[in-house]
Design a protein around this motif. Structure first.
Motif, PDB file in Angstrom:
ATOM      1  N   ILE A 160       6.104  -2.897  -3.413  1.00 11.57           N
ATOM      2  CA  ILE A 160       5.631  -2.337  -4.678  1.00 11.57           C
ATOM      3  C   ILE A 160       6.632  -1.373  -5.325  1.00 11.57           C
ATOM      4  O   ILE A 160       6.788  -1.363  -6.540  1.00 11.57           O
ATOM      5  CB  ILE A 160       4.233  -1.694  -4.502  1.00 11.57           C
ATOM      6  N   GLU A 161       7.332  -0.573  -4.508  1.00 12.80           N
ATOM      7  CA  GLU A 161       8.300   0.371  -5.083  1.00 12.80           C
ATOM      8  C   GLU A 161       9.414  -0.374  -5.818  1.00 12.80           C
ATOM      9  O   GLU A 161       9.763  -0.036  -6.956  1.00 12.80           O
ATOM     10  CB  GLU A 161       8.911   1.276  -3.996  1.00 12.80           C
ATOM     11  N   THR A 162       9.977  -1.401  -5.186  1.00 13.83           N
ATOM     12  CA  THR A 162      11.045  -2.192  -5.798  1.00 13.83           C
ATOM     13  C   THR A 162      10.523  -2.921  -7.031  1.00 13.83           C
ATOM     14  O   THR A 162      11.190  -2.963  -8.073  1.00 13.83           O
ATOM     15  CB  THR A 162      11.619  -3.203  -4.778  1.00 13.83           C
ATOM     16  N   LEU A 163       9.324  -3.475  -6.926  1.00 12.91           N
ATOM     17  CA  LEU A 163       8.738  -4.193  -8.050  1.00 12.91           C
ATOM     18  C   LEU A 163       8.542  -3.273  -9.253  1.00 12.91           C
ATOM     19  O   LEU A 163       8.870  -3.632 -10.383  1.00 12.91           O
ATOM     20  CB  LEU A 163       7.407  -4.834  -7.649  1.00 12.91           C
ATOM     21  N   VAL A 164       8.034  -2.074  -9.030  1.00 12.36           N
ATOM     22  CA  VAL A 164       7.816  -1.132 -10.131  1.00 12.36           C
ATOM     23  C   VAL A 164       9.136  -0.790 -10.813  1.00 12.36           C
ATOM     24  O   VAL A 164       9.207  -0.734 -12.050  1.00 12.36           O
ATOM     25  CB  VAL A 164       7.065   0.132  -9.645  1.00 12.36           C
ATOM     26  N   GLU A 165      10.187  -0.585 -10.049  1.00 15.81           N
ATOM     27  CA  GLU A 165      11.489  -0.299 -10.646  1.00 15.81           C
ATOM     28  C   GLU A 165      11.964  -1.467 -11.503  1.00 15.81           C
ATOM     29  O   GLU A 165      12.481  -1.268 -12.603  1.00 15.81           O
ATOM     30  CB  GLU A 165      12.517   0.044  -9.566  1.00 15.81           C
ATOM     31  N   ILE A 183       2.871   5.434  -8.149  1.00 18.55           N
ATOM     32  CA  ILE A 183       2.303   4.677  -7.031  1.00 18.55           C
ATOM     33  C   ILE A 183       1.457   5.627  -6.188  1.00 18.55           C
ATOM     34  O   ILE A 183       1.919   6.700  -5.790  1.00 18.55           O
ATOM     35  CB  ILE A 183       3.423   4.044  -6.177  1.00 18.55           C
ATOM     36  N   ALA A 184       0.211   5.245  -5.946  1.00 15.35           N
ATOM     37  CA  ALA A 184      -0.703   6.025  -5.108  1.00 15.35           C
ATOM     38  C   ALA A 184      -0.768   5.355  -3.741  1.00 15.35           C
ATOM     39  O   ALA A 184      -0.921   4.137  -3.651  1.00 15.35           O
ATOM     40  CB  ALA A 184      -2.087   6.077  -5.738  1.00 15.35           C
ATOM     41  N   THR A 185      -0.655   6.151  -2.687  1.00 14.50           N
ATOM     42  CA  THR A 185      -0.646   5.620  -1.324  1.00 14.50           C
ATOM     43  C   THR A 185      -1.887   6.084  -0.569  1.00 14.50           C
ATOM     44  O   THR A 185      -2.220   7.270  -0.579  1.00 14.50           O
ATOM     45  CB  THR A 185       0.620   6.083  -0.582  1.00 14.50           C
ATOM     46  N   TYR A 186      -2.553   5.121   0.059  1.00 13.74           N
ATOM     47  CA  TYR A 186      -3.731   5.379   0.885  1.00 13.74           C
ATOM     48  C   TYR A 186      -3.509   4.706   2.234  1.00 13.74           C
ATOM     49  O   TYR A 186      -2.580   3.906   2.378  1.00 13.74           O
ATOM     50  CB  TYR A 186      -4.993   4.807   0.223  1.00 13.74           C
ATOM     51  N   GLU A 187      -4.369   4.962   3.194  1.00 11.74           N
ATOM     52  CA  GLU A 187      -4.207   4.359   4.523  1.00 11.74           C
ATOM     53  C   GLU A 187      -4.295   2.840   4.481  1.00 11.74           C
ATOM     54  O   GLU A 187      -3.733   2.156   5.324  1.00 11.74           O
ATOM     55  CB  GLU A 187      -5.224   4.922   5.514  1.00 11.74           C
ATOM     56  N   TYR A 188      -4.963   2.278   3.477  1.00 10.96           N
ATOM     57  CA  TYR A 188      -5.153   0.835   3.381  1.00 10.96           C
ATOM     58  C   TYR A 188      -4.174   0.153   2.430  1.00 10.96           C
ATOM     59  O   TYR A 188      -4.179  -1.057   2.282  1.00 10.96           O
ATOM     60  CB  TYR A 188      -6.594   0.499   2.983  1.00 10.96           C
ATOM     61  N   GLY A 189      -3.314   0.934   1.749  1.00 13.28           N
ATOM     62  CA  GLY A 189      -2.322   0.316   0.886  1.00 13.28           C
ATOM     63  C   GLY A 189      -1.887   1.197  -0.269  1.00 13.28           C
ATOM     64  O   GLY A 189      -2.279   2.354  -0.374  1.00 13.28           O
ATOM     65  N   LYS A 190      -1.063   0.603  -1.143  1.00 11.82           N
ATOM     66  CA  LYS A 190      -0.498   1.309  -2.294  1.00 11.82           C
ATOM     67  C   LYS A 190      -0.941   0.633  -3.584  1.00 11.82           C
ATOM     68  O   LYS A 190      -1.038  -0.592  -3.639  1.00 11.82           O
ATOM     69  CB  LYS A 190       1.025   1.292  -2.215  1.00 11.82           C
ATOM     70  N   PHE A 191      -1.171   1.457  -4.620  1.00 11.54           N
ATOM     71  CA  PHE A 191      -1.636   0.969  -5.919  1.00 11.54           C
ATOM     72  C   PHE A 191      -0.772   1.527  -7.039  1.00 11.54           C
ATOM     73  O   PHE A 191      -0.281   2.655  -6.953  1.00 11.54           O
ATOM     74  CB  PHE A 191      -3.065   1.456  -6.203  1.00 11.54           C
ATOM     75  N   VAL A 192      -0.669   0.747  -8.120  1.00 12.70           N
ATOM     76  CA  VAL A 192      -0.098   1.218  -9.368  1.00 12.70           C
ATOM     77  C   VAL A 192      -0.709   0.372 -10.478  1.00 12.70           C
ATOM     78  O   VAL A 192      -1.181  -0.746 -10.222  1.00 12.70           O
ATOM     79  CB  VAL A 192       1.450   1.140  -9.373  1.00 12.70           C
ATOM     80  N   HIS A 193      -0.729   0.908 -11.689  1.00 11.65           N
ATOM     81  CA  HIS A 193      -1.339   0.200 -12.823  1.00 11.65           C
ATOM     82  C   HIS A 193      -0.304  -0.026 -13.916  1.00 11.65           C
ATOM     83  O   HIS A 193       0.494   0.863 -14.205  1.00 11.65           O
ATOM     84  CB  HIS A 193      -2.524   1.003 -13.366  1.00 11.65           C
ATOM     85  N   ILE A 194      -0.364  -1.210 -14.518  1.00 12.26           N
ATOM     86  CA  ILE A 194       0.529  -1.582 -15.613  1.00 12.26           C
ATOM     87  C   ILE A 194      -0.293  -2.185 -16.745  1.00 12.26           C
ATOM     88  O   ILE A 194      -1.492  -2.444 -16.573  1.00 12.26           O
ATOM     89  CB  ILE A 194       1.611  -2.590 -15.142  1.00 12.26           C
TER      90      ILE A 194
END
Length: 125
Positions: free
Chosen positions: A80-85, A98-109
């Motif tokens: 996700i970090e590379t994709l967002v860039e 990017i928001a990070t939780y124990e079950y994964g990472k989220f971002v909105h576009i």
């Protein structure tokens, strides 16, 4: 680089999420919970297990903003970090960090029509 690997969720607004959950459970057999219904699957190519979440939200939710649409789709992604860039370089509107939780990472576009899209990298991918 892979981008979207699966549909992670289909979210939509409704007047009464509890009633909608119960209707779909009773009449269509969806295995609903207070969060909707989870559909497990396995990727044939990689063998990874995942799920797609079907989830009604109250029509008053602000979670889909700034989109005025009645729905939002969540997509599973890798790196996700590379994709967002890359998306930023391509001029895509990235709404948050990017928001990070124990079950994964989220971002909105946003897509070109202003639909809010949720990108999700499950933990462990």
């Amino acid at each position: 680089m892979k981008r979207v690997t699966a549909i992670g969720g289909i979210f939509f607004k409704c007047k009464d999420p509890e009633q909608v959950n119960e209707w779909y459970k009773t009449h269509l057999g969806l295995p609903t919970s207070p969060y909707g219904a989870k559909f497990d699957w396995k990727d044939e190519e990689s063998g990874k297990k995942g799920y797609t979440l079907w989830s009604p939200f109250k029509e008053s939710t602000q979670y889909f903003e700034p989109s005025a649409k009645e729905f939002m789709i969540n997509y599973h992604v890798e790196n996700i970090e590379t994709l967002v860039e890359e998306l930023k370089k391509e001029g895509v509107t990235v709404l948050d960090e990017i928001a990070t939780y124990e079950y994964g990472k989220f971002v909105h576009i946003l897509d070109p029509e202003g639909n809010k899209i949720e990108l999700f990298e499950p933990a462990g991918e």
